[in-house]
Design a protein around this motif. Sequence first.
Motif, mmCIF file in Angstrom:
data_model
loop_
_atom_site.group_PDB
_atom_site.id
_atom_site.type_symbol
_atom_site.label_atom_id
_atom_site.label_comp_id
_atom_site.label_asym_id
_atom_site.label_seq_id
_atom_site.Cartn_x
_atom_site.Cartn_y
_atom_site.Cartn_z
ATOM 1 N N UNK A 42 0.803 -1.226 0.000
ATOM 2 C CA UNK A 42 0.000 0.000 0.000
ATOM 3 C C UNK A 42 0.834 1.273 0.000
ATOM 4 N N UNK A 43 2.161 1.143 0.121
ATOM 5 C CA UNK A 43 3.005 2.347 0.087
ATOM 6 C C UNK A 43 2.951 2.996 -1.289
ATOM 7 N N UNK A 44 2.989 4.327 -1.364
ATOM 8 C CA UNK A 44 2.955 5.008 -2.659
ATOM 9 C C UNK A 44 4.219 4.692 -3.481
ATOM 10 N N UNK B 220 21.285 2.065 -13.597
ATOM 11 C CA UNK B 220 20.305 3.107 -13.266
ATOM 12 C C UNK B 220 19.354 2.606 -12.180
ATOM 13 N N UNK B 221 18.911 1.349 -12.296
ATOM 14 C CA UNK B 221 18.000 0.797 -11.284
ATOM 15 C C UNK B 221 18.652 0.785 -9.908
ATOM 16 N N UNK B 222 19.899 0.370 -9.851
ATOM 17 C CA UNK B 222 20.576 0.313 -8.562
ATOM 18 C C UNK B 222 20.811 1.720 -7.998
ATOM 19 N N UNK B 223 21.142 2.662 -8.858
ATOM 20 C CA UNK B 223 21.371 4.042 -8.423
ATOM 21 C C UNK B 223 20.078 4.692 -7.917
ATOM 22 N N UNK B 224 18.957 4.379 -8.568
ATOM 23 C CA UNK B 224 17.680 5.002 -8.212
ATOM 24 C C UNK B 224 16.933 4.250 -7.114
ATOM 25 N N UNK B 225 17.303 2.990 -6.844
ATOM 26 C CA UNK B 225 16.642 2.233 -5.789
ATOM 27 C C UNK B 225 15.474 1.381 -6.258
ATOM 28 N N UNK C 172 19.366 6.372 -27.667
ATOM 29 C CA UNK C 172 18.791 6.939 -26.445
ATOM 30 C C UNK C 172 17.874 5.897 -25.826
ATOM 31 N N UNK C 173 18.139 5.553 -24.575
ATOM 32 C CA UNK C 173 17.349 4.545 -23.871
ATOM 33 C C UNK C 173 16.537 5.236 -22.790
ATOM 34 N N UNK C 174 15.235 4.979 -22.779
ATOM 35 C CA UNK C 174 14.345 5.491 -21.745
ATOM 36 C C UNK C 174 14.096 4.353 -20.765
ATOM 37 N N UNK C 175 14.476 4.552 -19.510
ATOM 38 C CA UNK C 175 14.397 3.505 -18.502
ATOM 39 C C UNK C 175 13.293 3.848 -17.502
ATOM 40 N N UNK C 176 12.207 3.053 -17.481
ATOM 41 C CA UNK C 176 11.116 3.319 -16.528
ATOM 42 C C UNK C 176 11.503 2.856 -15.126
ATOM 43 N N UNK C 177 11.421 3.761 -14.172
ATOM 44 C CA UNK C 177 11.823 3.486 -12.788
ATOM 45 C C UNK C 177 10.595 3.539 -11.893
ATOM 46 N N UNK C 178 10.513 2.587 -10.948
ATOM 47 C CA UNK C 178 9.470 2.574 -9.914
ATOM 48 C C UNK C 178 10.148 2.436 -8.565
ATOM 49 N N UNK C 179 9.928 3.427 -7.695
ATOM 50 C CA UNK C 179 10.548 3.407 -6.373
ATOM 51 C C UNK C 179 9.462 3.610 -5.319
ATOM 52 N N UNK C 180 9.404 2.701 -4.370
ATOM 53 C CA UNK C 180 8.449 2.851 -3.258
ATOM 54 C C UNK C 180 9.010 3.845 -2.243
ATOM 55 N N UNK C 181 8.126 4.719 -1.754
ATOM 56 C CA UNK C 181 8.552 5.710 -0.758
ATOM 57 C C UNK C 181 8.587 5.101 0.607
#
Length: 87
Positions: A21-23, A46-51, A78-87
């Motif tokens: 349920x976390x945003x 990028x995933x590891x850097x962004x969490x 150019x690569x667009x990398x979709x990132x999802x990080x829970x707060x």
Amino acid sequence: MKKILFVLMAACFVWAAYDYTRPVDRYVVKVTAADGDTLWHLVGGVMSQEGDRRDVREVIHYAREISNIKGTLQPGDVILIPIEVRR
């Protein structure tokens, strides 16, 4: 012993429900490929850097789709990398 196991399982379920349920922050990181770069290296870095804790193969799949990469990665792509990080 059964009571301890039950309490541990209940705690796991409560934690999983809370985590679900976390945003989630969703955004895209733009990266330009250099000579010798691979999607695995770029996306994983990028995933590891962004969490982002998702499976790197899933994110590579989506990165290929939204970046319109059909074959092998070329320098300058150019690569667009979709990132999802829970707060």
